[in-house]
Design an enzyme around this catalytic site. Structure first.
Site, PDB file in Angstrom:
ATOM      1  N   HIS A 235     -33.696  33.602  80.260  1.00  0.00           N
ATOM      2  CA  HIS A 235     -34.638  33.114  81.273  1.00  0.00           C
ATOM      3  C   HIS A 235     -34.026  32.057  82.196  1.00  0.00           C
ATOM      4  CE1 HIS A 235     -37.465  35.454  79.141  1.00  0.00           C
ATOM      5  NE2 HIS A 235     -37.796  34.574  78.230  1.00  0.00           N
ATOM      6  N   LYS A 335     -39.501  23.292  72.687  1.00  0.00           N
ATOM      7  CA  LYS A 335     -40.810  23.506  72.064  1.00  0.00           C
ATOM      8  C   LYS A 335     -41.422  22.166  71.686  1.00  0.00           C
ATOM      9  CE  LYS A 335     -40.339  28.208  70.294  1.00  0.00           C
ATOM     10  NZ  LYS A 335     -41.482  28.681  71.096  1.00  0.00           N
TER      11      LYS A 335
END
Length: 486
Positions: A235, A335
């Site tokens: 990504h 995260k």
């Protein structure tokens, strides 16, 4: 490429979470906006033994909550497109009913492999061995395609023995986002930006993909993967290519992908010194996200005791070409950060001689920047300075905000919807070519090797913060800050 061909869409892993959350809702959105041929069929395939009626009821109960559009009469008509077949991916005999359906079908065939990569080779081999005509077929591959360059090549070699490269659609859903498409329009359709899109005018570029969530029940998978493999190699590097590539000669798929490949090959190779000084890896500890306490990574189900798997990565990259020489690119993902967001921040150099006093607390660096927000809301913001109303020449920061959902009230395709329709129509421009993928794996290889063999654990950061302090130091050494620290 055909605008609206008849098709049969074969979804392997049809009972899986990805199919219910993204793929079937994406196909429904395309169905609802008349982007799918009226005779198009969807064959969902999985190991679970059930008939079509039972599967359709499962789709109603599991997928309805993920729809972006109402589940009305159009939803009912969409479900009539679906058929279900029970197939063990490893058993050739089970492919006979599928071969029969496809022999009777009209139009092109798209095989979507929403399965573990270990199944890609047997599925492709059995499709070929079952007598299915694959000459005009397409195969869509979900990530991750391997864990390093060697394993990626092994998977690609297996698929390439059955499908030609122009039949293979490696999906990266970030490339399907409306705001990423608008980035190309912004750059290549406006003379305002093209002269500024280079080292003489840009001080640095930041790319961030932040997640509030933890591993969410995927502990065993994530612990063997980590943020570098899960987010950076695909990504973030794809977004970097979209920002940094030269204008392609056309929007032809290979013209666009050739330019992205040149960026990846121009990335300065990472040395051992770069790994030590220009790369940060972190792992979240217990903390709070939006006021709710959350466990640390090592306390998540499925995580090995004492795991060194990174949940946060920050990198300082450089592109060794004429346009970008000397411009730092900062990549960041993690995260259990404070919020879910993805954005590209392009900071322009300050004016060479400031004749007007800057507002208190605002340095010249960063007064002018372009912020492209990818999620959760899609927008393009140009930050600049303007005069405050009243006496005197006092400046204030202002934002020119292009809220894409307000500018165009018509239906805005979600990433998966756009990419699924492109696969059916045969448009490869938003899919990753093999040489792109391998160039990305080559660039991250020194990091993979160093971190896989590291004796020291990743830097700890509390859940709900923006990562370890060394991430801020990475930018501070270059004279910059992350947006939330400005």
């Amino acid at each position: 490429m055909q605008d609206n061909p008849a098709f049969t869409f074969v979804l392997f892993g049809g009972t899986g979470d990805l199919s219910m959350r993204k793929i079937l809702p994406g196909l429904y959105a395309a169905h609802r906006t008349d982007k799918l041929h009226a005779d198009g069929k969807i064959i969902c395939v999985a190991r679970e033994v059930m008939d079509t009626n039972a599967f359709v009821e499962s789709v109603r109960s599991r997928a309805t909550g993920y729809l972006k559009q109402p589940a009305d009469a159009a939803w009912d008509s969409f479900l009539q497109r679906i058929e279900y077949l029970t197939i063990d991916a490893f058993a050739l005999a089970g492919y006979a009913p599928l071969a029969q359906r496809l022999h009777e079908a009209q139009g092109i065939c798209v095989f979507y492999l929403a399965t573990a990569p270990a199944l890609f080779e047997p599925i492709c081999n059995h499709l070929a061995a079952s007598g299915i005509d694959l000459t005009q077929a397409r195969v869509v591959l979900e990530k991750p395609l391997g864990t390093d360059l060697t394993s990626s090549r092994k998977i690609n070699d297996a698929v390439a023995r059955v499908f030609a490269e122009n039949q293979i659609y490696r999906i990266d859903h970030y490339l399907g986002k409306e705001s990423v498409q608008n980035l190309m329009a912004l750059r290549f359709a406006n003379s305002l930006f093209e002269p500024l899109w280079r080292r003489e005018s840009i001080a640095h570029v930041q790319l961030t993909i932040a997640e509030e969530l933890g591993v969410e029940g995927r502990g065993e998978f994530y612990d063997a993967t980590g943020a570098l493999r899960d987010m950076v190699q695909n990504h973030l590097l794809q977004l970097l290519c979209m920002v940094a590539m030269e204008p392609p000669t056309s929007l032809d798929a290979d013209a666009v992908r050739d330019e992205k490949l040149r960026v990846l090959r121009a990335l300065k190779p990472l040395t051992q010194q770069d790994v030590e000084q220009n790369a940060v890896r972190g792992q979240y500890a217990s903390g709070a996200v939006r006021g709710s306490p959350v466990a640390g990574y090592l306390d998540e189900p499925g995580i090995k005791p004492g795991s060194h798997t990174e949940t946060f990565v920050a990198l300082h990259a450089q592109i060794n070409n004429w346009r970008w020489a000397g411009v730092p690119f900062f990549l960041r993902t993690g995260k259990r950060l404070p919020q879910r967001s993805a954005e590209i921040v392009i900071t322009f150099r300050p004016v060479p001689h400031a004749i007007l006093p800057l507002p208190a607390g605002l340095a010249g660096e960063g007064a002018n920047r372009l912020v492209i927000k990818l999620q959760p809301d899609e927008s393009i913001q140009l930050h600049c300075l303007a005069k405050q109303p009243g006496d005197g020449m006092h400046l204030q920061p202002v934002v020119l905000d292009l809220a894409l959902d307000k500018v165009s009230p018509r239906h805005r395709a979600e990433a998966y919807e756009r990419l699924l329709v492109d696969a059916i129509r045969g448009n490869l421009a938003l899919f990753v070519r093999r040489d792109e993928q391998e160039a990305a794996w080559k660039w991250v290889a020194p990091l993979l090797t160093a971190w896989d063999n590291a004796s020291l654990p990743p830097k700890s950061y509390s859940a709900g913060t923006w990562g370890p302090a060394s991430s801020s130091a990475l930018l501070y050494r270059a004279g910059f800050t992350w947006p939330e620290e400005s």
